[in-house]
Design an enzyme around this catalytic site. Sequence first.
Site, PDB file in Angstrom:
ATOM      1  N   ASP A   7      43.200  -9.613 -13.404  1.00 54.20           N
ATOM      2  CA  ASP A   7      42.370 -10.814 -13.309  1.00 54.20           C
ATOM      3  C   ASP A   7      43.004 -11.969 -14.080  1.00 54.20           C
ATOM      4  O   ASP A   7      43.858 -11.787 -14.945  1.00 54.20           O
ATOM      5  CB  ASP A   7      40.965 -10.542 -13.828  1.00 54.20           C
ATOM      6  CG  ASP A   7      40.936 -10.117 -15.296  1.00 54.20           C
ATOM      7  OD1 ASP A   7      41.844  -9.369 -15.706  1.00 54.20           O
ATOM      8  OD2 ASP A   7      40.023 -10.536 -16.022  1.00 54.20           O
ATOM      9  N   GLU A  99      39.926  -7.910 -17.724  1.00 55.66           N
ATOM     10  CA  GLU A  99      40.372  -8.063 -19.118  1.00 55.66           C
ATOM     11  C   GLU A  99      39.848  -9.347 -19.721  1.00 55.66           C
ATOM     12  O   GLU A  99      39.495  -9.399 -20.900  1.00 55.66           O
ATOM     13  CB  GLU A  99      41.907  -8.036 -19.174  1.00 55.66           C
ATOM     14  CG  GLU A  99      42.489  -7.964 -20.587  1.00 55.66           C
ATOM     15  CD  GLU A  99      42.738  -9.312 -21.245  1.00 55.66           C
ATOM     16  OE1 GLU A  99      43.076  -9.338 -22.438  1.00 55.66           O
ATOM     17  OE2 GLU A  99      42.588 -10.365 -20.557  1.00 55.66           O
TER      18      GLU A  99
END
Length: 334
Positions: A7, A99
């Site tokens: 991400d 994350e």
Amino acid sequence: GMIAHMDTAPDVSGKNVRPAVVRCTGEDIPLGGGAILSAARFPALGNYVGQDLIVTDGTTLLGADDKAGIAEIVTACEYLLMHPEISHRAVALCFTPDEEIGSGADLLNLDIFSAKEAYTVDGGELGEIEYENFNAASARVTVHGVNIHPGSAKNRMKNAVLLAAELVSMLPPAETPTHTEGYEGFYHVSDLHGCESEVVVKLLVRDHDRNSFERRKAFLTSLCAYLNGVYGEGTFELSLTDSYYNMKEKILPHMHLIKNAESAMQACGVEPKVVPIRGGTDGARLSFRGLPCPNLSTGGVNFHSIHEFIPIPALKAMTRVLVTLAEGRFEAKE
């Protein structure tokens, strides 16, 4: 183990990224849409004169945090597969989601992940090795006001907007990201929205030292209690949630990981720099789950912004570093 996250940060749009490759001359780099990668504002550009940089078009982030980490890991593995004559240790790979919101590593099944130690490859200028990160918490303060027509509001209205502004003004002005560096912690107001009836203030609390981290949370608790004493119980409703902790205590018994990374970088002509992370990483959560996992640089610069860039030589250098780590030629003993 080699780990990176898929991400990108929500701070700037990561949709329809249109990267470009430009040669760095040390002068300003036009990105598009009027955005400029300014040499005066970003003096680090001077370190990359003569190098090709991957930059944004000025409307999105680049996403090198952490597309670059994935690219370097995959390319290193591709190289090892193409060169079966190179002897190397078994390598376990993991690419995590989420994350950037602090929960990406929580569902990694360590019973089936074969590595007993690992590195995240996640951010940082070329050569950075990190095994200290912030202790982190998210704070949410809901300010409950009383909205009355302003024409008849005297002694009756409690304007939540003004009360929220008062709360923010009472935070230590020198303890913000703008005024701190190194091991210095901070309070960061990341979002404030609402109206006279209700305002929600979101904050990040960060500190490398665990005791100072706990004091920061206690300060927020005391501040809301004080303001409730002034404006009435329940006016300021605080919710505090710990996000992650400093991995240092979990890495200290495994400092061979740091020595190995330093040796691998030196073998590849990269100067290693052990620095604290002024942020977090999946490695922190994984280290506390029993997988020692310091962080290695990707080589990127200006993360989470339209001014993000990554030098192509850094991508290549970190790929070589990962291959060298996999070879295990510079193993230090635990």
